[in-house]
Design a protein around this motif. Sequence first.
Motif, PDB file in Angstrom:
ATOM      1  N   TRP A  47      35.007  23.988  39.825  1.00  0.00           N
ATOM      2  CA  TRP A  47      33.487  23.625  39.543  1.00  0.00           C
ATOM      3  C   TRP A  47      32.865  22.822  40.911  1.00  0.00           C
ATOM      4  N   ARG A  48      31.949  23.400  41.559  1.00  0.00           N
ATOM      5  CA  ARG A  48      31.322  22.646  42.583  1.00  0.00           C
ATOM      6  C   ARG A  48      30.172  21.916  42.580  1.00  0.00           C
ATOM      7  N   GLY A  49      29.728  21.781  41.376  1.00  0.00           N
ATOM      8  CA  GLY A  49      28.602  20.980  41.183  1.00  0.00           C
ATOM      9  C   GLY A  49      28.710  19.445  41.559  1.00  0.00           C
ATOM     10  N   GLU A  50      27.666  18.748  41.173  1.00  0.00           N
ATOM     11  CA  GLU A  50      27.693  17.268  41.789  1.00  0.00           C
ATOM     12  C   GLU A  50      27.126  16.442  40.568  1.00  0.00           C
ATOM     13  N   ILE A  51      27.754  15.715  40.144  1.00  0.00           N
ATOM     14  CA  ILE A  51      27.336  14.438  38.967  1.00  0.00           C
ATOM     15  C   ILE A  51      27.032  13.030  39.504  1.00  0.00           C
ATOM     16  N   ARG A  52      26.044  12.512  39.176  1.00  0.00           N
ATOM     17  CA  ARG A  52      25.746  10.976  39.565  1.00  0.00           C
ATOM     18  C   ARG A  52      25.215  10.303  38.255  1.00  0.00           C
ATOM     19  N   ASP A  53      26.062   9.184  38.153  1.00  0.00           N
ATOM     20  CA  ASP A  53      25.497   8.391  36.610  1.00  0.00           C
ATOM     21  C   ASP A  53      25.139   9.055  35.516  1.00  0.00           C
ATOM     22  N   GLY A  54      26.336   9.904  35.316  1.00  0.00           N
ATOM     23  CA  GLY A  54      26.526  10.793  34.209  1.00  0.00           C
ATOM     24  C   GLY A  54      25.612  12.117  33.847  1.00  0.00           C
ATOM     25  N   GLU A  55      24.866  12.146  35.110  1.00  0.00           N
ATOM     26  CA  GLU A  55      23.851  13.264  35.042  1.00  0.00           C
ATOM     27  C   GLU A  55      24.103  14.460  36.233  1.00  0.00           C
ATOM     28  N   VAL A  56      23.810  15.507  35.861  1.00  0.00           N
ATOM     29  CA  VAL A  56      24.244  16.646  36.859  1.00  0.00           C
ATOM     30  C   VAL A  56      23.142  16.510  38.031  1.00  0.00           C
ATOM     31  N   VAL A  57      23.162  16.293  39.080  1.00  0.00           N
ATOM     32  CA  VAL A  57      22.182  16.606  40.083  1.00  0.00           C
ATOM     33  C   VAL A  57      22.296  17.704  41.212  1.00  0.00           C
ATOM     34  N   ARG A  58      23.166  18.444  41.019  1.00  0.00           N
ATOM     35  CA  ARG A  58      23.367  19.725  41.696  1.00  0.00           C
ATOM     36  C   ARG A  58      24.237  20.364  40.764  1.00  0.00           C
ATOM     37  N   THR A  59      23.861  21.700  40.494  1.00  0.00           N
ATOM     38  CA  THR A  59      24.629  22.685  39.561  1.00  0.00           C
ATOM     39  C   THR A  59      25.626  23.245  40.480  1.00  0.00           C
ATOM     40  N   HIS A  60      26.521  24.031  39.793  1.00  0.00           N
ATOM     41  CA  HIS A  60      27.624  24.922  40.399  1.00  0.00           C
ATOM     42  C   HIS A  60      27.188  25.918  41.436  1.00  0.00           C
ATOM     43  N   GLU A  61      26.158  26.585  40.729  1.00  0.00           N
ATOM     44  CA  GLU A  61      25.297  27.584  41.415  1.00  0.00           C
ATOM     45  C   GLU A  61      24.563  27.212  42.904  1.00  0.00           C
ATOM     46  N   GLU A  62      23.865  25.859  42.372  1.00  0.00           N
ATOM     47  CA  GLU A  62      23.185  25.382  43.816  1.00  0.00           C
ATOM     48  C   GLU A  62      24.143  24.963  44.810  1.00  0.00           C
ATOM     49  N   ALA A  63      25.271  24.660  44.646  1.00  0.00           N
ATOM     50  CA  ALA A  63      26.351  23.980  45.571  1.00  0.00           C
ATOM     51  C   ALA A  63      26.820  25.218  46.017  1.00  0.00           C
TER      52      ALA A  63
END
Length: 314
Positions: free
Chosen positions: A241-257
């Motif tokens: 899974w290549r997404g990004e999470i900050r402060d417990g929230e997804v800021v960039r999805t796997h597809e966007e990454a």
Amino acid sequence: MAKTDQNLGDGLDKLRGELGNYVGARVGHLADAAGDKLAGVTDKLLDSAESGGSLLPGLNMKSLLGAGAKSIKDSVVDKAKGVFGGKGKRKSGTTKVMNIIEVLDVGVPIRTAYDHWTQYEKFSSFTKGVRDASKDDEINSAWKVKVGPSTRSWKGKVQEQVPDDRIIWTSEGAKGTTRGCVSFHELAPALTRIVLVVEYYPSGFFEKTGNIWRAQGRRLRLDFKHFQRYVTLTAEEPEGWRGEIRDGEVVRTHEEALEDEESADQDENAEDEYDEDVADEEEDDEEDDAPEDAYEEDEDVEDEEEDEGADRRG
């Protein structure tokens, strides 16, 4: 004579001290060796007490432990402190924390190591402690882990996740909570260092007693080594899974990454092609310049020869 008696007394004191150290070391060793068995027994007692069941027919553990649980707890804790040299009583409400720090190197690129770690669902296939792991969504997951003869369940939540860099999480369970971070560090193109840091907070008397024997820490360390073995030897290409999470929230999805990575690869390829084109043009220019210089040199030689011939005729 007095001096001899004093030397003899000093020797006896030293001998008693050495004997005390030896006995203490042996007691600690034996206690550690028996830790797993005691942790298993206490886990069964706790499970039976909480469920109202019994280990023997006609014996209700819940009613047996109900009134005397506190006194049993105080007695066992005091004895354990005596064995391990604890002094004084721990303040009410405080919890013993287990800190686990492990560092392992795996012979794969950093992206491969990171992508394998994000595949929680496969952990049960190559570790002995993880019985089941599943993702509810990008942030939340459910875990069942075997510690000794018992199974523990946790709900995990990712607090921060940066691809090929780090994952920070927290977990909540009936028998304890954890806070952890795993980070990835490139040592070479095909060598990655993984640093695992975990804080474990046991909940409940029997779980805290088991914590004394470090059973949970040993289980985690062994499964970490199983991960190292699996990642290093497997030929399977992970789909992490290549997404990004900050402060417990997804800021960039796997597809966007994946789109960003593909765009970056295209830009890099275009830049490489441009550099190749520039290099080819420079080579062509050098080849074009070489004949002209040679032709100009030939003309200069002919002019000099004509001038010399004219001088001789004159």
